[in-house]
Design an enzyme around this catalytic site. Structure first.
Site, PDB file in Angstrom:
ATOM      1  N   GLU A   1      -0.382  -5.526   8.246  1.00 17.43           N
ATOM      2  CA  GLU A   1       0.122  -6.890   8.144  1.00 17.43           C
ATOM      3  C   GLU A   1       1.611  -7.023   8.479  1.00 17.43           C
ATOM      4  OE1 GLU A   1      -3.592  -6.368   6.139  1.00 17.43           O
ATOM      5  OE2 GLU A   1      -1.708  -5.354   5.663  1.00 17.43           O
TER       6      GLU A   1
ATOM      7  N   HIS B   1      -9.080   6.484  10.333  1.00 16.50           N
ATOM      8  CA  HIS B   1      -8.447   5.202  10.009  1.00 16.50           C
ATOM      9  C   HIS B   1      -6.923   5.292  10.162  1.00 16.50           C
ATOM     10  CE1 HIS B   1      -8.019   1.331   7.977  1.00 16.50           C
ATOM     11  NE2 HIS B   1      -7.119   1.886   7.176  1.00 16.50           N
TER      12      HIS B   1
ATOM     13  N   GLY C   1      -9.145  11.458   5.182  1.00 13.13           N
ATOM     14  CA  GLY C   1     -10.274  12.207   5.712  1.00 13.13           C
ATOM     15  C   GLY C   1     -10.964  11.543   6.897  1.00 13.13           C
TER      16      GLY C   1
ATOM     17  N   VAL D   1       2.068   5.446   6.003  1.00 10.74           N
ATOM     18  CA  VAL D   1       0.677   5.645   6.402  1.00 10.74           C
ATOM     19  C   VAL D   1       0.409   7.138   6.247  1.00 10.74           C
ATOM     20  CG1 VAL D   1      -1.044   5.349   8.216  1.00 10.74           C
ATOM     21  CG2 VAL D   1       0.864   3.736   8.044  1.00 10.74           C
ATOM     22  N   ILE D   2      -0.506   7.470   5.334  1.00 11.16           N
ATOM     23  CA  ILE D   2      -0.771   8.873   5.014  1.00 11.16           C
ATOM     24  C   ILE D   2      -2.175   9.241   5.483  1.00 11.16           C
ATOM     25  CG2 ILE D   2      -0.911  10.580   3.160  1.00 11.16           C
ATOM     26  CD1 ILE D   2       1.082   8.760   1.603  1.00 11.16           C
TER      27      ILE D   2
ATOM     28  N   ARG E   1      10.232  12.475   2.645  1.00  7.99           N
ATOM     29  CA  ARG E   1      10.913  11.558   3.560  1.00  7.99           C
ATOM     30  C   ARG E   1      11.390  10.277   2.870  1.00  7.99           C
ATOM     31  NH1 ARG E   1       7.171  11.906   8.978  1.00  7.99           N
ATOM     32  NH2 ARG E   1       7.623  14.081   9.447  1.00  7.99           N
TER      33      ARG E   1
ATOM     34  N   PHE F   1       0.863  -1.184   0.000  1.00  5.47           N
ATOM     35  CA  PHE F   1       0.000   0.000   0.000  1.00  5.47           C
ATOM     36  C   PHE F   1       0.898   1.232   0.000  1.00  5.47           C
ATOM     37  CE2 PHE F   1      -3.138   2.995   1.625  1.00  5.47           C
ATOM     38  CZ  PHE F   1      -4.262   2.622   0.907  1.00  5.47           C
TER      39      PHE F   1
ATOM     40  N   PHE G   1      11.615   0.219  13.031  1.00  8.93           N
ATOM     41  CA  PHE G   1      10.438   0.980  12.620  1.00  8.93           C
ATOM     42  C   PHE G   1      10.815   1.963  11.521  1.00  8.93           C
ATOM     43  CE2 PHE G   1       7.354   4.457  13.123  1.00  8.93           C
ATOM     44  CZ  PHE G   1       6.168   3.747  13.099  1.00  8.93           C
TER      45      PHE G   1
END
Length: 156
Positions: A59, A89, A86, A82-83, A128, A23, A114
């Site tokens: 996962e 989540h 709205g 992880v972005i 980044r 993802f 991490f």
């Protein structure tokens, strides 16, 4: 006075696994490229590097745990992005993947690094992942190298 114990940046002779989220692959592939570049420049051998792709960030801890428990790797490097969107989540995923990765390291004793970006925007993630703020994949791999060496020193 005792000498401080600290890890050295020695990747040669060590084995590393990278768990990468598919993802946001546009970002995670750049993180992986940075991590691989770092490991190879610090004399890791390609044959000692394993890359495992997972569907998403959530996962990662499950696969990282399996890799760490195998005792085949000196360090497991977890890479994802992880972005914020709205909904809330983002907060749930970021918190769970963070806790999960930390738990793997604590449970197995294998350094579990991490390398998960938690960003407010795609632009911030790109910065980044190799733009203005360097490559956090490279930095995660550097931590993986140092921690693998440190753990070996502590076992002596």
């Amino acid at each position: 006075m005792n000498q401080p114990v600290q890890g050295q940046l020695i990747a040669e002779g060590r084995r590393f696994a990278m768990v990468v989220s598919r993802f946001n692959e546009m970002i995670t592939r750049r993180l992986l490229d940075g991590a691989l570049d770092c490991l190879l420049r610090h004399k890791a051998q390609e044959k000692d590097l394993t890359v495992v792709w997972v569907p998403g960030s959530f996962e990662i801890p499950t696969v990282a745990l399996k890799l760490a428990q195998s005792k085949k790797y000196d360090s497991v490097i977890c890479l994802a992005a992880v972005i914020r969107g709205g909904t809330d989540h983002y907060q749930h995923i970021a918190a769970e993947v963070t806790k999960g990765i930390a738990q793997v390291g604590l449970q197995t004793g294998v350094p579990t690094i991490f390398g998960v970006l938690t960003c407010d925007s795609l632009e911030e993630a790109l910065e980044r992942a190799g733009a203005k703020q360097g490559n956090k994949g490279w930095q995660a791999a550097l931590s993986g190298i140092e921690m693998a060496d440190l753990m070996e020193r502590l076992d002596r």
